[in-house]
Design an enzyme around this catalytic site. Structure first.
Site, PDB file in Angstrom:
ATOM      1  N   ASP A   1       2.460   1.471   3.309  1.00  0.00           N
ATOM      2  CA  ASP A   1       3.056   2.161   4.319  1.00  0.00           C
ATOM      3  C   ASP A   1       4.256   1.675   4.625  1.00  0.00           C
ATOM      4  OD1 ASP A   1       0.769   3.594   4.411  1.00  0.00           O
ATOM      5  OD2 ASP A   1       0.014   2.325   6.093  1.00  0.00           O
TER       6      ASP A   1
ATOM      7  N   ASP B   1       3.333  -3.049  -1.281  1.00  0.00           N
ATOM      8  CA  ASP B   1       2.788  -2.694  -0.042  1.00  0.00           C
ATOM      9  C   ASP B   1       2.780  -1.189  -0.151  1.00  0.00           C
ATOM     10  OD1 ASP B   1       1.896  -2.601   2.725  1.00  0.00           O
ATOM     11  OD2 ASP B   1       3.855  -2.332   3.304  1.00  0.00           O
TER      12      ASP B   1
END
Length: 175
Positions: A9, A7
């Protein structure tokens, strides 16, 4: 192929409940860039799967998102590494797309790009939706305590989830 999916952020860069809307707000988490470069140099293909509903919400254009990803690639390259395929969901949470995590569309797009089976592939995230997306494709859910990771851990995670302090700790474990 040794594939690792991240992922963005909260895993690679600092996260914000107000969204990362500009290149100035895109700030790498300490050690993350070096970790990606080390993994890459050790033969890992590091791909990225990220929800970016700020685009649908009108907070920033795709050009800004692409500039953030260009900076990520440049910073990792400066450390001698490479970032693989980056996929993102530009949709809002109510648009009913198949790509927004926890749905598996982003991970399936990475699998298709690399002609890879995701069974057991580590997907590293900081949120419940990341862990659910991993489980949806038989990938190994991995939680980092950076970003929203601590909050996610407090709420409970699937029993099969591996837990690490940050991306640097994951690089040390895999290399």
């Amino acid at each position: 192929m040794k594939l690792l999916i991240l992922d963005r952020d909260g895993v690679i860069n600092q996260d914000s409940d107000a969204y990362i809307k500009s290149l100035d707000e895109w700030v790498p988490i300490p050690g993350a860039i070096e970790a990606i470069a080390q993994l890459s140099k050790a033969g890992w293909t590091v791909a990225v799967a990220t929800n970016q509903s700020g685009i649908a919400r009108g907070y920033y254009p795709i050009a800004t998102l692409e500039a953030m990803h260009a900076r990520l690639r440049m910073l990792v390259a400066e450390q001698g590494g490479e970032v693989g395929h980056i996929v993102y969901c530009p949709h809002g949470p109510d648009e009913g797309c198949d790509c927004r995590k926890p749905k598996p569309g982003l991970l399936q797009a990475i699998a298709e790009h690399y002609q890879a089976n995701l069974e057991g592939v580590w997907f590293v995230g900081d949120s419940q939706s990341d862990l659910q997306a991993a489980l949806a494709v038989d990938a190994q859910p991995v939680l980092v305590k950076t970003g929203k990771g601590e909050r996610t851990l407090e709420k409970g995670v699937p029993a099969s989830t591996l837990i690490y302090d940050d991306l640097a700790a994951i690089a040390r474990a895999l290399i």
